[in-house]
Each structure stands twice: as C-alpha cells, then as structure tokens.
Motif scaffolding. Structure first.
Motif, PDB file in Angstrom:
ATOM      1  N   MET A   1     -89.336 -28.728 -26.587  1.00  0.00           N
ATOM      2  CA  MET A   1     -90.306 -29.686 -26.621  1.00  0.00           C
ATOM      3  C   MET A   1     -91.767 -29.403 -26.858  1.00  0.00           C
ATOM      4  O   MET A   1     -92.356 -28.451 -26.480  1.00  0.00           O
ATOM      5  CB  MET A   1     -90.285 -30.322 -25.032  1.00  0.00           C
ATOM      6  N   PRO A   2     -92.394 -30.390 -27.923  1.00  0.00           N
ATOM      7  CA  PRO A   2     -93.697 -30.078 -28.467  1.00  0.00           C
ATOM      8  C   PRO A   2     -94.550 -30.073 -27.245  1.00  0.00           C
ATOM      9  O   PRO A   2     -94.539 -30.890 -26.364  1.00  0.00           O
ATOM     10  CB  PRO A   2     -93.878 -31.057 -29.404  1.00  0.00           C
ATOM     11  N   GLU A   3     -95.739 -29.349 -27.423  1.00  0.00           N
ATOM     12  CA  GLU A   3     -96.812 -29.274 -26.496  1.00  0.00           C
ATOM     13  C   GLU A   3     -97.616 -30.821 -26.623  1.00  0.00           C
ATOM     14  O   GLU A   3     -98.291 -30.945 -25.667  1.00  0.00           O
ATOM     15  CB  GLU A   3     -97.895 -28.093 -27.008  1.00  0.00           C
ATOM     16  N   TYR A   4     -97.629 -31.286 -27.800  1.00  0.00           N
ATOM     17  CA  TYR A   4     -98.492 -32.494 -27.854  1.00  0.00           C
ATOM     18  C   TYR A   4     -97.594 -33.445 -28.707  1.00  0.00           C
ATOM     19  O   TYR A   4     -96.562 -33.194 -29.561  1.00  0.00           O
ATOM     20  CB  TYR A   4     -99.823 -32.195 -28.397  1.00  0.00           C
ATOM     21  N   ALA A   5     -98.232 -34.836 -28.731  1.00  0.00           N
ATOM     22  CA  ALA A   5     -97.724 -35.670 -29.625  1.00  0.00           C
ATOM     23  C   ALA A   5     -98.792 -36.458 -30.071  1.00  0.00           C
ATOM     24  O   ALA A   5     -99.757 -36.643 -29.641  1.00  0.00           O
ATOM     25  CB  ALA A   5     -96.571 -36.657 -28.881  1.00  0.00           C
ATOM     26  N   LEU A   6     -98.537 -36.827 -31.530  1.00  0.00           N
ATOM     27  CA  LEU A   6     -99.691 -37.536 -32.308  1.00  0.00           C
ATOM     28  C   LEU A   6     -99.285 -39.079 -32.293  1.00  0.00           C
ATOM     29  O   LEU A   6     -98.210 -39.558 -32.688  1.00  0.00           O
ATOM     30  CB  LEU A   6     -99.896 -36.976 -33.786  1.00  0.00           C
ATOM     31  N   ARG A   7    -100.559 -39.842 -31.934  1.00  0.00           N
ATOM     32  CA  ARG A   7    -100.321 -41.357 -32.097  1.00  0.00           C
ATOM     33  C   ARG A   7    -101.373 -41.934 -33.200  1.00  0.00           C
ATOM     34  O   ARG A   7    -102.450 -41.655 -32.503  1.00  0.00           O
ATOM     35  CB  ARG A   7    -100.240 -42.143 -30.984  1.00  0.00           C
ATOM     36  N   PHE A   8    -101.071 -42.478 -34.288  1.00  0.00           N
ATOM     37  CA  PHE A   8    -102.238 -42.723 -35.277  1.00  0.00           C
ATOM     38  C   PHE A   8    -102.428 -44.179 -35.006  1.00  0.00           C
ATOM     39  O   PHE A   8    -101.881 -45.023 -34.789  1.00  0.00           O
ATOM     40  CB  PHE A   8    -101.723 -42.714 -36.765  1.00  0.00           C
ATOM     41  N   THR A   9    -103.960 -44.201 -34.714  1.00  0.00           N
ATOM     42  CA  THR A   9    -104.520 -45.555 -34.339  1.00  0.00           C
ATOM     43  C   THR A   9    -104.822 -46.439 -35.501  1.00  0.00           C
ATOM     44  O   THR A   9    -105.322 -47.678 -35.352  1.00  0.00           O
ATOM     45  CB  THR A   9    -105.683 -45.328 -33.418  1.00  0.00           C
ATOM     46  N   CYS A  10    -104.674 -45.617 -36.548  1.00  0.00           N
ATOM     47  CA  CYS A  10    -104.913 -46.591 -38.103  1.00  0.00           C
ATOM     48  C   CYS A  10    -103.821 -46.512 -38.961  1.00  0.00           C
ATOM     49  O   CYS A  10    -103.776 -45.465 -39.630  1.00  0.00           O
ATOM     50  CB  CYS A  10    -106.291 -45.995 -38.631  1.00  0.00           C
TER      51      CYS A  10
ATOM     52  N   ASN B   1    -100.555 -32.051 -19.698  1.00  0.00           N
ATOM     53  CA  ASN B   1    -100.928 -32.463 -18.623  1.00  0.00           C
ATOM     54  C   ASN B   1    -101.510 -33.974 -18.461  1.00  0.00           C
ATOM     55  O   ASN B   1    -102.218 -34.172 -17.704  1.00  0.00           O
ATOM     56  CB  ASN B   1    -102.331 -31.307 -18.218  1.00  0.00           C
ATOM     57  N   GLY B   2    -101.238 -34.475 -19.433  1.00  0.00           N
ATOM     58  CA  GLY B   2    -101.592 -36.149 -19.530  1.00  0.00           C
ATOM     59  C   GLY B   2    -102.956 -36.256 -19.936  1.00  0.00           C
ATOM     60  O   GLY B   2    -103.329 -37.247 -20.075  1.00  0.00           O
ATOM     61  N   GLY B   3    -103.604 -35.279 -20.276  1.00  0.00           N
ATOM     62  CA  GLY B   3    -105.060 -35.301 -20.889  1.00  0.00           C
ATOM     63  C   GLY B   3    -104.869 -36.167 -22.295  1.00  0.00           C
ATOM     64  O   GLY B   3    -103.858 -35.826 -22.903  1.00  0.00           O
ATOM     65  N   ILE B   4    -105.796 -36.893 -22.619  1.00  0.00           N
ATOM     66  CA  ILE B   4    -105.919 -37.483 -24.061  1.00  0.00           C
ATOM     67  C   ILE B   4    -107.210 -37.147 -24.808  1.00  0.00           C
ATOM     68  O   ILE B   4    -108.313 -37.160 -24.066  1.00  0.00           O
ATOM     69  CB  ILE B   4    -105.907 -39.048 -23.786  1.00  0.00           C
ATOM     70  N   SER B   5    -106.987 -36.780 -26.073  1.00  0.00           N
ATOM     71  CA  SER B   5    -107.960 -36.269 -26.902  1.00  0.00           C
ATOM     72  C   SER B   5    -107.836 -36.968 -28.243  1.00  0.00           C
ATOM     73  O   SER B   5    -106.615 -37.529 -28.441  1.00  0.00           O
ATOM     74  CB  SER B   5    -108.338 -34.964 -26.934  1.00  0.00           C
ATOM     75  N   PHE B   6    -108.821 -36.944 -29.079  1.00  0.00           N
ATOM     76  CA  PHE B   6    -108.767 -37.757 -30.366  1.00  0.00           C
ATOM     77  C   PHE B   6    -109.030 -36.508 -31.667  1.00  0.00           C
ATOM     78  O   PHE B   6    -109.926 -35.828 -31.290  1.00  0.00           O
ATOM     79  CB  PHE B   6    -109.511 -38.913 -30.653  1.00  0.00           C
ATOM     80  N   VAL B   7    -108.387 -36.800 -32.658  1.00  0.00           N
ATOM     81  CA  VAL B   7    -108.637 -36.044 -33.743  1.00  0.00           C
ATOM     82  C   VAL B   7    -108.775 -36.725 -35.242  1.00  0.00           C
ATOM     83  O   VAL B   7    -108.088 -37.612 -35.393  1.00  0.00           O
ATOM     84  CB  VAL B   7    -107.513 -35.044 -33.903  1.00  0.00           C
ATOM     85  N   CYS B   8    -109.941 -36.457 -35.668  1.00  0.00           N
ATOM     86  CA  CYS B   8    -110.155 -37.323 -37.039  1.00  0.00           C
ATOM     87  C   CYS B   8    -109.443 -36.348 -38.255  1.00  0.00           C
ATOM     88  O   CYS B   8    -109.593 -35.117 -38.250  1.00  0.00           O
ATOM     89  CB  CYS B   8    -111.661 -37.138 -37.487  1.00  0.00           C
ATOM     90  N   THR B   9    -108.585 -37.174 -38.843  1.00  0.00           N
ATOM     91  CA  THR B   9    -107.689 -36.687 -39.836  1.00  0.00           C
ATOM     92  C   THR B   9    -108.374 -36.668 -40.965  1.00  0.00           C
ATOM     93  O   THR B   9    -107.691 -35.900 -41.909  1.00  0.00           O
ATOM     94  CB  THR B   9    -106.524 -37.525 -39.896  1.00  0.00           C
ATOM     95  N   ALA B  10    -109.827 -37.157 -41.166  1.00  0.00           N
ATOM     96  CA  ALA B  10    -110.387 -36.906 -42.230  1.00  0.00           C
ATOM     97  C   ALA B  10    -111.191 -35.686 -42.579  1.00  0.00           C
ATOM     98  O   ALA B  10    -111.325 -35.000 -43.338  1.00  0.00           O
ATOM     99  CB  ALA B  10    -111.368 -38.001 -42.686  1.00  0.00           C
TER     100      ALA B  10
END
Length: 59
Positions: free
Chosen positions: A1-10, A44-53
């Motif tokens: 199982m991956p450590e994280y999952a990405l969800r694109f907001t745009c 651990n349920g934390g949420i952060s954001f990453v700029c793909t640009a």
C-alpha cells in the motif's frame, strides 16, 4: 500500500481559468501563485499540498 495518495484539486479538463469555476476559487501555491496544486494525504491522516508547477509543499 502506498504511503500517500494524490488528489488533484485542479483537474485538466476544468474550465479555464479554474478560479472562475462555480465551486469557488481554486487553491493557489503561496510561492508561485499557480493553481496546479495536489493534495497529499499521509498515513497518519495529515493533509498537505504540493504545487505541481514549482514543487513547493505546505500544510
């Protein structure tokens, strides 16, 4: 199982500019101002954001 999952907001197929969509303003990168931002969910349920640009990340 991956450590994280990405969800694109745009999504790629969203009307341009995304900030004028009916669901409110798009999330923007505080570093470069781009609306190309992915939401990263940690184990651990934390949420952060990453700029793909520019690669800037924040929570």
């Amino acid at each position: 199982m991956p450590e994280y999952a990405l969800r694109f907001t745009c999504p790629v197929d969203a009307p341009f500019p995304a900030a004028e969509a009916d669901d409110g303003p798009a999330l923007q990168c505080p570093s470069c101002g781009s609306s190309h931002v992915a939401q990263v969910l940690g184990d651990n349920g934390g949420i952060s954001f990453v700029c793909t640009a520019c690669g800037h990340s924040w929570s």
